[in-house]
Write a protein that holds these residues in place. Structure first.
Motif: not given
Length: 244
Positions: A55-56, A59, A62-63, A120, A124
């Motif tokens: 995911i990171m 990102e 994902f967004r 998320l 973070e």
């Protein structure tokens, strides 16, 4: 003036159908992208660390998926009204109930999206989360994603009943294809079965029901979307139903 009014009334269901078909296509594409490309591509069930890394590392993807699915909620609210308007000549009460089921689905589905946002935030490590170690943050984000998955499955219970009712109304309408109504109703029963099974036994639902339910549902909903966009309603039979 009377002629203009009559033309407007005649065109009105076709306008609703075209807009509804367009909205439905967007919902199918955006929701499919979010489920098949984003979550299926990034989430590794049973491996919180790999999921966090994916995911990171993607990102933006994902967004984009999250944004698209939030927009489907907006489209679904409008689509509930459009399908109600198109099918209320068959049975106003059943069409209204189906619309309420769809709106309930949207409400639950929209809340589940908050858990993706929470994932998320956890990854973070903002604010007080900075005191937590990376593996703890990964586990926290994974829990949020798991809750999202189960919440999404729960929302499909209401969506399933919506499809059953709308499918039944389409079958009875005469101005939309009966076979599409049958397919939509079958998809609805599949959604209901999957949702209940996921609450009782998530592994069984994922392994045995998901592969059989969702292809049928995809065909049914895509067929309805394309028909609304391309053909709309049979105006002659629509008039017979509304005037009868």
């Amino acid at each position: 003036m009377t002629g203009m009014t009559n033309r407007y009334i005649t065109a009105s269901p076709q306008v609703y159908a075209r807009i509804g078909g367009l909205l439905y296509l967007f919902i199918i594409v955006a929701a499919g992208f979010g489920e098949l490309v984003v979550r299926n591509g990034l989430i590794r069930w049973g491996d919180a660390a790999a999921t966090a890394s994916n995911i990171m590392g993607s990102e933006i993807l994902f967004r984009i998926g999250l944004t698209g699915e939030m927009l489907t909620c907006v489209c679904d609210v409008a689509l509930a009204m459009i399908l109600f308007a198109l099918l209320k000549p068959v049975s106003r009460n059943l069409a209204l109930l189906a619309a309420f089921f769809r709106l309930t689905f949207v409400g639950i589905y929209g809340v589940t999206k908050l858990f993706e946002i929470a994932a998320l935030v956890a990854l973070e490590g903002a604010g007080n989360l900075k005191a937590m170690y990376a593996p703890q943050l990964h586990d926290l984000a994974y829990i949020f994603l798991r809750v999202h998955s189960l919440g999404y499955g729960a929302s499909l219970l209401f969506f399933g009943f919506c499809c059953i009712l709308f499918g039944h109304l389409i079958q009875r309408s005469g101005y939309l294809p009966r076979v599409i109504g049958i397919l939509v109703a079958i998809a609805g029963y599949g959604y209901v079965a999957f949702s209940i099974a996921q609450m009782l036994s998530p592994p069984f639902a994922a392994r045995f029901l998901f592969p059989s339910v969702f292809p049928v549902a995809f065909v049914a909903e895509l067929a309805l979307a394309l028909w609304l966009l391309g053909k709309g309603v049979n105006i002659q039979k629509w008039n017979e139903m509304t005037q009868g």
